[in-house]
Design an enzyme around this catalytic site. Structure first.
Site, PDB file in Angstrom:
ATOM      1  N   PHE A 122       0.859  -1.188   0.000  1.00 46.36           N
ATOM      2  CA  PHE A 122       0.000   0.000   0.000  1.00 46.36           C
ATOM      3  C   PHE A 122       0.893   1.235   0.000  1.00 46.36           C
ATOM      4  CE2 PHE A 122      -2.436   3.150   2.659  1.00 46.36           C
ATOM      5  CZ  PHE A 122      -3.476   3.360   1.770  1.00 46.36           C
ATOM      6  N   THR A 125       2.261   7.080   1.824  1.00 42.83           N
ATOM      7  CA  THR A 125       3.251   7.990   2.420  1.00 42.83           C
ATOM      8  C   THR A 125       4.242   8.557   1.403  1.00 42.83           C
ATOM      9  OG1 THR A 125       3.074   6.724   4.447  1.00 42.83           O
ATOM     10  CG2 THR A 125       5.008   8.134   4.238  1.00 42.83           C
ATOM     11  N   GLU A 126       4.548   9.824   1.607  1.00 40.43           N
ATOM     12  CA  GLU A 126       5.581  10.508   0.807  1.00 40.43           C
ATOM     13  C   GLU A 126       6.372  11.420   1.737  1.00 40.43           C
ATOM     14  OE1 GLU A 126       3.804  12.709  -2.378  1.00 40.43           O
ATOM     15  OE2 GLU A 126       2.697  10.962  -3.126  1.00 40.43           O
ATOM     16  N   GLY A 130       2.541  12.191   5.414  1.00 40.17           N
ATOM     17  CA  GLY A 130       2.571  11.081   6.370  1.00 40.17           C
ATOM     18  C   GLY A 130       1.320  11.195   7.209  1.00 40.17           C
ATOM     19  N   SER A 131       1.428  11.942   8.317  1.00 42.35           N
ATOM     20  CA  SER A 131       0.232  12.248   9.115  1.00 42.35           C
ATOM     21  C   SER A 131      -0.750  13.057   8.268  1.00 42.35           C
ATOM     22  CB  SER A 131       0.612  13.055  10.354  1.00 42.35           C
ATOM     23  OG  SER A 131       1.406  12.278  11.205  1.00 42.35           O
ATOM     24  N   ILE A 156       7.745   2.455   2.010  1.00 43.08           N
ATOM     25  CA  ILE A 156       6.656   1.547   1.644  1.00 43.08           C
ATOM     26  C   ILE A 156       7.012   0.103   2.019  1.00 43.08           C
ATOM     27  CG2 ILE A 156       5.184   0.708  -0.240  1.00 43.08           C
ATOM     28  CD1 ILE A 156       4.880   3.789   0.592  1.00 43.08           C
ATOM     29  N   GLN A 278       8.073  -9.516  45.099  1.00 45.75           N
ATOM     30  CA  GLN A 278       6.843  -8.773  44.749  1.00 45.75           C
ATOM     31  C   GLN A 278       7.115  -7.695  43.684  1.00 45.75           C
ATOM     32  OE1 GLN A 278       4.834  -6.410  47.806  1.00 45.75           O
ATOM     33  NE2 GLN A 278       3.088  -7.773  47.580  1.00 45.75           N
ATOM     34  N   GLY A 340      20.139  -7.211  32.717  1.00 45.27           N
ATOM     35  CA  GLY A 340      21.264  -7.278  31.760  1.00 45.27           C
ATOM     36  C   GLY A 340      20.985  -8.255  30.635  1.00 45.27           C
ATOM     37  N   GLU A 363       0.879   3.291  10.011  1.00 43.47           N
ATOM     38  CA  GLU A 363      -0.585   3.328   9.808  1.00 43.47           C
ATOM     39  C   GLU A 363      -1.248   4.430  10.652  1.00 43.47           C
ATOM     40  OE1 GLU A 363      -2.808  -0.175   9.100  1.00 43.47           O
ATOM     41  OE2 GLU A 363      -1.045  -1.304   8.473  1.00 43.47           O
TER      42      GLU A 363
HETATM   43  N1  COS Z   1     -13.761   7.349   6.240  1.00 46.78           N
HETATM   44  C1  COS Z   1     -14.440   8.019   5.308  1.00 46.78           C
HETATM   45  N2  COS Z   1     -14.234   9.326   5.051  1.00 46.78           N
HETATM   46  C2  COS Z   1     -13.300   9.956   5.767  1.00 46.78           C
HETATM   47  C3  COS Z   1     -12.548   9.309   6.754  1.00 46.78           C
HETATM   48  C4  COS Z   1     -12.817   7.945   6.989  1.00 46.78           C
HETATM   49  N3  COS Z   1     -12.160   7.247   7.919  1.00 46.78           N
HETATM   50  N4  COS Z   1     -11.685  10.193   7.301  1.00 46.78           N
HETATM   51  C5  COS Z   1     -11.895  11.355   6.679  1.00 46.78           C
HETATM   52  N5  COS Z   1     -12.871  11.209   5.744  1.00 46.78           N
HETATM   53  C6  COS Z   1     -13.400  12.242   4.855  1.00 46.78           C
HETATM   54  C7  COS Z   1     -13.918  13.428   5.656  1.00 46.78           C
HETATM   55  O1  COS Z   1     -15.251  13.254   6.034  1.00 46.78           O
HETATM   56  C8  COS Z   1     -13.756  14.553   4.662  1.00 46.78           C
HETATM   57  O2  COS Z   1     -14.821  14.518   3.755  1.00 46.78           O
HETATM   58  P1  COS Z   1     -15.510  15.886   3.209  1.00 46.78           P
HETATM   59  O3  COS Z   1     -14.468  16.510   2.343  1.00 46.78           O
HETATM   60  O4  COS Z   1     -16.696  15.392   2.450  1.00 46.78           O
HETATM   61  O5  COS Z   1     -15.844  16.675   4.410  1.00 46.78           O
HETATM   62  C9  COS Z   1     -12.493  14.195   3.899  1.00 46.78           C
HETATM   63  O6  COS Z   1     -12.357  12.765   4.042  1.00 46.78           O
HETATM   64  C10 COS Z   1     -11.277  14.877   4.459  1.00 46.78           C
HETATM   65  O7  COS Z   1     -11.201  14.560   5.840  1.00 46.78           O
HETATM   66  P2  COS Z   1     -10.468  15.505   6.890  1.00 46.78           P
HETATM   67  O8  COS Z   1     -10.864  16.924   6.686  1.00 46.78           O
HETATM   68  O9  COS Z   1     -10.655  14.907   8.250  1.00 46.78           O
HETATM   69  O10 COS Z   1      -8.957  15.324   6.393  1.00 46.78           O
HETATM   70  P3  COS Z   1      -7.589  15.709   7.029  1.00 46.78           P
HETATM   71  O11 COS Z   1      -6.672  16.054   5.924  1.00 46.78           O
HETATM   72  O12 COS Z   1      -7.777  16.680   8.162  1.00 46.78           O
HETATM   73  O13 COS Z   1      -7.049  14.293   7.597  1.00 46.78           O
HETATM   74  C11 COS Z   1      -6.555  12.584   9.230  1.00 46.78           C
HETATM   75  C12 COS Z   1      -7.476  13.703   8.725  1.00 46.78           C
HETATM   76  C13 COS Z   1      -5.508  13.094  10.193  1.00 46.78           C
HETATM   77  C14 COS Z   1      -7.514  11.636   9.930  1.00 46.78           C
HETATM   78  C15 COS Z   1      -5.870  11.816   8.073  1.00 46.78           C
HETATM   79  O14 COS Z   1      -4.982  12.659   7.403  1.00 46.78           O
HETATM   80  C16 COS Z   1      -5.079  10.608   8.572  1.00 46.78           C
HETATM   81  O15 COS Z   1      -5.648   9.568   8.906  1.00 46.78           O
HETATM   82  N6  COS Z   1      -3.754  10.714   8.600  1.00 46.78           N
HETATM   83  C17 COS Z   1      -2.890   9.600   8.934  1.00 46.78           C
HETATM   84  C18 COS Z   1      -2.663   8.780   7.737  1.00 46.78           C
HETATM   85  C19 COS Z   1      -1.813   7.609   8.013  1.00 46.78           C
HETATM   86  O16 COS Z   1      -2.244   6.675   8.664  1.00 46.78           O
HETATM   87  N7  COS Z   1      -0.586   7.662   7.501  1.00 46.78           N
HETATM   88  C20 COS Z   1       0.306   6.585   7.638  1.00 46.78           C
HETATM   89  C21 COS Z   1       0.711   6.124   6.294  1.00 46.78           C
HETATM   90  S1  COS Z   1      -0.295   4.933   5.600  1.00 46.78           S
HETATM   91  S2  COS Z   1       0.528   3.297   6.250  1.00 46.78           S
END
Ligand code: COS
Length: 385
Positions: A122, A125-126, A130-131, A156, A278, A340, A363
Site C-alpha cells: 500500500f 506515504t511521501e 505522512g500524518s 513503503i 513482589q 542485563g 498506519e
Molecule cells: N472514512 C471516510 N471518510 C473519511 C474518513 C474515513 N475514515 N476520514 C476522513 N474522511 C473524509 C472526511 O469526512 C472529509 O470529507 P468531506 O471533504 O466530504 O468533508 C475528507 O475525508 C477529508 O477529511 P479531513 O478533513 O478529516 O482530512 P484531514 O486532511 O484533516 O485528515 C486525518 C485527517 C488526520 C484523519 C488523516 O490525514 C489521517 O488519517 N492521517 C494519517 C494517515 C496515516 O495513517 N498515515 C500513515 C501512512 S499509511 S501506512
C-alpha cells in the site's frame, strides 16, 4: 480468558502458532541481523492458505474477516514482528481492491493474492505526506486511455518485493483530499522503479523501500473506484487494517511477557528465583493485565468491523492506539524484568522492544489516532444536540 473462538478460529490460531514456532522462531534473530526478507516463511504461509484468509471465497480465499486476520497476525507477532509486518502489510495493500475494486479488478488480482503468488503493498506515504495524508504530491494525469504517474512514495512496506501496488496519487491537486485517487500499479511497469532498501531500527525482516514513478503509464482501468475517491479509499483501508496493527501489538507484547516470565522463574538472586519478589510480580501482573485488556479491545473491534458496521474509524483507532501503547510499555518492561540479559541479543526481548516502536508510528501515529478519536467524539456530541 476464553474468547469463545469457533473450532475454525482455534484451528487458525493453532496452525499459525505452529508455523511461527517451527519456522520463524529458529531464524528470527538471523532475519533481524541480516535484514533478510522472509520469502521461505511467506511460501509456508501461502501453502497453508493464510494469504486468502480475508479474501472472499469467490476469488479463491477463505472468506473470513478482520477477526481471523487479527488472530493470525497476533500469533506471528508473538514470535517475530518483522515477519508479521510483511504479512499484515499485504492485507493493507489488498483492502483498497477488496473494499472499492471493480468486479474486473477483483477477478484479475484477488486470486493471485489469495494464493500468495503475488504480494501486495500500500503506497500512501511521501516525503510531505505522512500524518497529513492529503499532502500527497504524486500526480496521475489522464491521457487517452492511460494515467501517467509521477512522484515518489516513501517508506513503503513490501516495496520491491510485492508484485501489486495500491497507490494514492492526485488527479486534481486544487481539490485537496477530494482530488486524490487510488490506482493499481504492477511491478515491471515501465517508469516504475524502487529506491534503496531502508536500514531500520526494528522489523528488519520486512522490506521498506521508495517507489519511484517517472512518466509511468498505467491503463485507465487501473483506477480504483473513481477520480476523487482516493482519500476515502485510503481512510477506509486504514479503518479496516488498524485492528491488525493492534493485533501486532497484542502479539509482540505476549511474546515479550512470556520471555520475561520464564526468565524470572530461572534467574536466582538473593538465593531465590526473582519471580518470587513482589517487585517483579507487580511488573508481570501489570503486563498481563494490559495485554488482556488490549486483546479484549482488539478482538471486540475486529468483530464489530466484521458485523458490517459502517463507520469504524473511532473504534479501530482506539484498538490501534491502546494495543500499541501497551506493546511499547510491555516490551520495555520485559527488558527491565530481565535486566542485563534483556539488553543482550542472546535473548529475544531487545528485538521485541526495537520492533514494537514502529507500531506507535505506522498506519497513523498514535497522536493521529487520538485526533481521529477526538474528531469522532465531536461528531457524536454534535449529533446528540
Ligand atoms: N472514512 C471516510 N471518510 C473519511 C474518513 C474515513 N475514515 N476520514 C476522513 N474522511 C473524509 C472526511 O469526512 C472529509 O470529507 P468531506 O471533504 O466530504 O468533508 C475528507 O475525508 C477529508 O477529511 P479531513 O478533513 O478529516 O482530512 P484531514 O486532511 O484533516 O485528515 C486525518 C485527517 C488526520 C484523519 C488523516 O490525514 C489521517 O488519517 N492521517 C494519517 C494517515 C496515516 O495513517 N498515515 C500513515 C501512512 S499509511 S501506512
Amino acid at each position: 480468558m476464553d474468547y469463545f473462538l469457533t473450532e475454525e478460529q482455534i484451528m487458525i490460531r493453532d496452525l499459525t502458532r505452529q508455523i511461527a514456532e517451527d519456522k520463524i522462531l529458529p531464524v528470527r534473530a538471523e532475519l533481524d541481523e541480516k535484514e533478510e526478507f522472509p520469502w521461505d516463511i511467506m511460501k509456508t504461509l501461502a501453502q497453508s492458505d493464510f494469504f486468502g484468509l480475508f479474501v472472499p471465497e469467490e476469488y479463491g480465499g477463505m472468506g473470513k474477516g478482520c477477526f481471523e486476520l487479527a488472530i493470525a497476525v497476533e500469533e506471528l507477532s508473538r514470535v517475530c514482528l518483522g515477519v508479521s509486518t510483511t504479512y499484515a502489510a499485504n492485507a493493507l495493500g489488498t483492502y483498497p481492491i477488496l473494499l472499492y475494486g471493480s468486479e474486473e479488478q477483483k477477478k484479475k488480482y484477488l486470486p493471485d493474492i489469495a494464493s500468495g503468488k503475488k504480494l501486495v503493498a500500500f503506497a500512501l506515504t511521501e516525503a510531505s505526506a505522512g500524518s497529513d495524508a492529503a499532502g500527497v504530491q504524486t500526480t496521475a494525469k489522464l491521457e487517452g486511455n492511460e494515467y501517467i504517474l509521477n512522484g515518489t512514495k516513501q517508506w513503503i512496506t513490501n516495496g520491491g518485493e510485492a508484485e501489486i501496488y495500491t497507490v494514492i496519487a492526485m488527479t486534481d491537486k486544487s481539490k485537496g483530499p477530494r482530488g486524490a485517487s487510488a490506482f493499481i500499479v504492477e511491478k515491471g511497469t515501465l517508469g516504475f522503479s524502487f529506491g534503496k532498501k531502508e536500514n531500520k531500527m526494528g522489523i528488519r525482516a520486512s522490506a521498506t523501500r521508495e517507489l519511484i514513478f517517472e512518466n509511468c503509464r498505467i491503463p485507465k482501468e487501473n483506477i480504483i473506484s473513481r477520480e476523487g475517491m482516493g482519500f476515502i479509499v485510503a481512510m477506509r483501508t486504514l479503518d479496516s487494517s488498524r485492528t491488525g496493527v493492534g493485533a501486532q501489538g497484542v502479539g509482540v507484547a505476549q511474546g515479550a511477557f512470556e520471555a520475561a516470565r520464564d526468565y524470572a522463574k530461572e534467574r536466582h538472586q538473593f538465593g531465590q528465583p526473582v519471580i518470587s519478589f513482589q517487585a517483579i510480580q507487580h511488573i508481570l501482573a501489570d503486563m498481563a493485565t494490559q495485554i488482556e485488556a488490549a486483546r479484549a479491545l482488539v478482538y471486540s473491534v475486529a468483530r464489530y468491523i466484521d458485523s458490517g458496521a459502517k463507520d469504524v474509524s473511532k473504534e479501530s483507532a482506539m484498538a490501534k492506539l491502546f494495543a500499541t501503547d501497551v506493546a511499547m510499555k510491555v516490551t520495555v518492561d520485559a527488558v527491565q524484568v530481565m535486566g542485563g540479559a534483556g539488553y543482550m541479543r542472546d535473548y529475544p526481548v531487545e528485538k521485541m522492544m526495537r520492533d514494537a516502536k514502529i507500531l506507535q508510528i505506522y498506519e497513523g501515529t498514535n497522536q493521529i489516532q487520538r485526533n481521529v478519536i477526538g474528531q469522532a467524539l465531536i461528531k457524536e456530541a454534535a449529533k446528540k444536540k
